[in-house]
Write an enzyme that holds these catalytic residues in place. Structure first.
Site, mmCIF file in Angstrom:
data_model
loop_
_atom_site.group_PDB
_atom_site.id
_atom_site.type_symbol
_atom_site.label_atom_id
_atom_site.label_comp_id
_atom_site.label_asym_id
_atom_site.label_seq_id
_atom_site.Cartn_x
_atom_site.Cartn_y
_atom_site.Cartn_z
ATOM 1 N N LEU A 17 3.258 -8.133 -3.036
ATOM 2 C CA LEU A 17 1.890 -7.805 -2.633
ATOM 3 C C LEU A 17 1.537 -6.358 -2.962
ATOM 4 C CD1 LEU A 17 1.750 -9.531 0.877
ATOM 5 C CD2 LEU A 17 0.837 -10.392 -1.288
ATOM 6 N N GLY A 18 2.533 -5.479 -2.942
ATOM 7 C CA GLY A 18 2.269 -4.073 -3.219
ATOM 8 C C GLY A 18 3.529 -3.260 -3.022
ATOM 9 N N GLY A 21 5.767 4.563 -1.726
ATOM 10 C CA GLY A 21 6.739 5.572 -2.118
ATOM 11 C C GLY A 21 8.173 5.176 -1.839
ATOM 12 N N VAL A 25 6.399 -4.525 -0.613
ATOM 13 C CA VAL A 25 5.936 -5.506 0.366
ATOM 14 C C VAL A 25 5.718 -6.837 -0.349
ATOM 15 C CG1 VAL A 25 4.175 -6.100 2.075
ATOM 16 C CG2 VAL A 25 4.840 -3.711 1.739
ATOM 17 N N ASP A 139 0.211 9.782 9.003
ATOM 18 C CA ASP A 139 -0.205 9.432 7.636
ATOM 19 C C ASP A 139 -1.401 8.476 7.670
ATOM 20 O OD1 ASP A 139 -0.131 9.621 4.886
ATOM 21 O OD2 ASP A 139 1.347 8.027 4.637
ATOM 22 N N LYS A 141 -4.735 7.164 6.597
ATOM 23 C CA LYS A 141 -5.537 7.250 5.381
ATOM 24 C C LYS A 141 -6.085 5.852 5.084
ATOM 25 C CE LYS A 141 -1.363 6.603 2.513
ATOM 26 N NZ LYS A 141 -0.531 7.193 1.465
ATOM 27 N N PRO A 142 -7.095 5.735 4.206
ATOM 28 C CA PRO A 142 -7.678 4.415 3.932
ATOM 29 C C PRO A 142 -6.665 3.385 3.438
ATOM 30 C CG PRO A 142 -9.128 6.135 3.121
ATOM 31 C CD PRO A 142 -7.869 6.820 3.568
ATOM 32 N N ASP A 157 1.884 0.889 8.431
ATOM 33 C CA ASP A 157 2.737 1.891 7.788
ATOM 34 C C ASP A 157 3.024 3.074 8.699
ATOM 35 O OD1 ASP A 157 4.282 3.254 6.073
ATOM 36 O OD2 ASP A 157 2.867 3.331 4.418
#
Length: 559
Positions: A17-18, A21, A25, A139, A141-142, A157
């Site tokens: 899926l992605g 760093g 996933v 962390d 963030k969008p 995350d």
């Protein structure tokens, strides 16, 4: 065909899926519970690095401790041995069908202010819950915020999150700053100790980007961006988006204050202001004047030099004029004193009774107060499900007397805070109860006939995703687990039919005689018919064929 990889004997690893760093996933499948999951695995090339191993395990511990509707749930953790011998830890998480805010911004650009407010309020709710449990995210963030298909926010995350009590809350590691440059707080960028207010700053950066389509600071390198976070003042979002109101400007600029003392002191405070702005009520945040917005007060010339004093007439005339002026001045002062005393005595302030307006509508309360020649001041609305919406719940003063023209402050009930009802489908009863409590609701369970596993959620009233008053009761239908698929046994022998029915959970079996056939003991029909869902307690009636009767030959009559 390549066999799918299996983790822990139950999790089937699917498509990628992605990746980030330190982890990949994958979509996965929990074969034991029959549900889709997301599986996060440490990248093999980082498996030998103890630092990444520690960060990955810390993410599992942090996220597993947080059970909140706006935080991606962790179901399980484990470790696998790679073919090369390294230990590969993995995390099994809730599978969220939707898009990250980063993907939403890429596709849609900036969002409407109302939608940005709602999303940011949900992010703050997740952060407030996380901070209450002693964990700062570090962390935000969008890319770490997902929107489900029904618009629900999910924060994910916690890979670099830290426990507030651990003492390890500085942001440097081997002289490198951890986090994402566009959303670093000034204290993070300087490598100083951080607390929950650093997450508030990052949430302010995200809100800015939702409103404007870009972060508050951009640069050619992460170092350049970090420098701006430390040294430069952010622009008001309304400079990029004219749809942004002054109240929303104030919220963003307060969250982005350089000094943590000037920010919201908690995510809960920021969320409360976001909800006020969304409801059209005044916010508590006020814009901070910058240096170029302040003006020095002009000072008068106090120099006493170079005065030209005119002297007119002779000394005697000057003395006479002085006495005359003194006499007139004295008479003038006496006249003013007499007039003032007369006015004070004649116009003693008149006091009136303060009417009781608690329980009245705002219009009726205003009419009653103005009718006593008093003024009305409307205070902050009261968010409470116990009062009647639209009615005055408090007044100050509550009684006594006031001078004509004084103000009576009234506070109007605005009903309970509205919250989204979380989903219950497929969840066990205990998990539903916990989820509802975390969302601010009380669950009441009603059992219903179903073939789903016993005590699993079927539906709720109000339905999932709708808004309901905080503290209200949510009726949840759960399965009795008392139904199953009734097999068709027509054409089977009685013994075979009984075996099939009992294996399917139907033990209440009755037989009746049917017509005679060549195959006695065969099921001719059944009631209820097969191939449908029925209760296990129902009586299953089987009609069995009977043996044919051969007529006996009658003896021939003797001659």
């Amino acid at each position: 065909m390549t066999q799918a990889r299996l983790l822990g004997g139950r999790y089937q690893v699917g498509e990628l899926l992605g990746y980030g760093g330190m982890a990949e996933v994958h979509r996965g499948r929990d074969l034991r519970l029959g549900r889709d999951v997301a599986i996060k695995m440490l990248r093999p090339d980082l498996a030998r690095d103890n630092t990444f191993q520690m960060r990955f395990r810390r993410e599992a511990q942090n996220a597993a401790a947080l059970n909140h509707p706006a935080i991606v749930a962790v179901y399980d953790t484990g470790e696998e041995r790679a073919p090369t011998g390294e230990t590969l830890p993995y995390i099994v998480m809730e599978f969220v069908s939707g898009r990250t805010l980063k993907e939403v911004l890429t596709a849609e650009g900036r969002l409407m202010p109302r939608r940005a407010l709602e999303i940011s309020a949900d992010v703050c709710a997740a952060l407030e819950f996380s901070h209450r449990h002693g964990i700062i995210h570090r962390d935000i963030k969008p890319g770490n915020v997902m929107l489900t298909q029904n618009g629900q926010v999910k924060v994910m995350d916690f890979g670099i999150a830290r426990a507030l009590a651990s003492g390890a809350t500085t942001m440097t590691q081997t002289s490198a700053v951890i986090g994402t440059a566009q959303y670093l707080s000034p204290e993070q960028a300087r490598g100083e100790a951080v607390d929950a207010r650093s997450d508030v700053y990052a949430a302010g950066c995200v809100l800015f980007e939702l409103l404007c389509g870009h972060p508050p600071f951009v640069g050619d390198s992460p170092v350049a961006v970090a420098y701006q976070h430390v040294r430069e003042e952010p622009k008001a979002p309304s400079e990029s988006n004219r749809d942004v109101s002054p109240d929303l400007d104030a919220i963003v600029l307060k969250a982005l204050s350089k000094n943590p003392i000037n920010r919201y002191q908690s995510a809960g405070e920021m969320r409360a202001d976001l909800l006020r702005a969304a409801a059209g009520r005044p916010v508590l945040a006020t814009p901070v004047l910058r240096e170029d917005e302040t003006l020095a007060m002009p000072t008068g010339n106090r120099s006493g030099g170079n005065r030209n004093v005119a002297r007119v007439g002779d000394a005697r005339r000057r003395r006479t004029s002085g006495w005359l002026l003194a006499a007139l001045s004295a008479l003038g002062v006496l006249a003013v004193v007499a007039l003032t005393a007369g006015l004070i005595l004649a116009n003693q302030p008149k006091k009136v009774d303060v009417p009781s307006v608690v329980g009245l509508t705002q219009a009726k309360a205003t009419e009653a107060i103005v009718g006593r020649e008093l003024k009305v001041a409307v205070g902050e609305p009261i968010l409470n499900g116990q009062c009647t919406k639209g009615q005055v719940t408090q007044q100050d003063p509550a009684g006594g007397k006031l001078e004509i023209g004084d103000a009576v402050t009234i506070r109007i009930c605005d009903g309970a805070v509205q919250k989204k009802v979380p989903g219950v489908l497929g969840l066990p009863r205990a998990a539903i109860d916990t989820t509802m409590k975390n969302a601010g609701f009380t669950a009441v369970f009603v059992e219903e006939d179903s073939d789903k596993p016993k005590d699993t959620g079927l539906s709720s009233t109000p339905a999932e995703g709708t808004n309901a008053d905080e503290g209200s009761v949510i009726t949840v239908k759960i399965s009795k687990g008392n139904m199953g698929d009734l097999p068709s046994v027509v054409g089977k022998s009685e013994e075979e039919a009984r075996t099939l029915l009992q294996a399917a959970g139907f033990n209440n079996i009755k037989t009746t005689k049917g017509e005679a056939t060549d195959t006695p003991g065969t099921v001719l029909s059944q009631s209820p018919n097969g191939n449908q869902k029925r209760k296990f307690t129902e009586t299953i009636t089987l009609v069995l064929s009977q043996p044919q009767v051969t007529p006996s030959e009658s003896p021939s009559p003797s001659p």
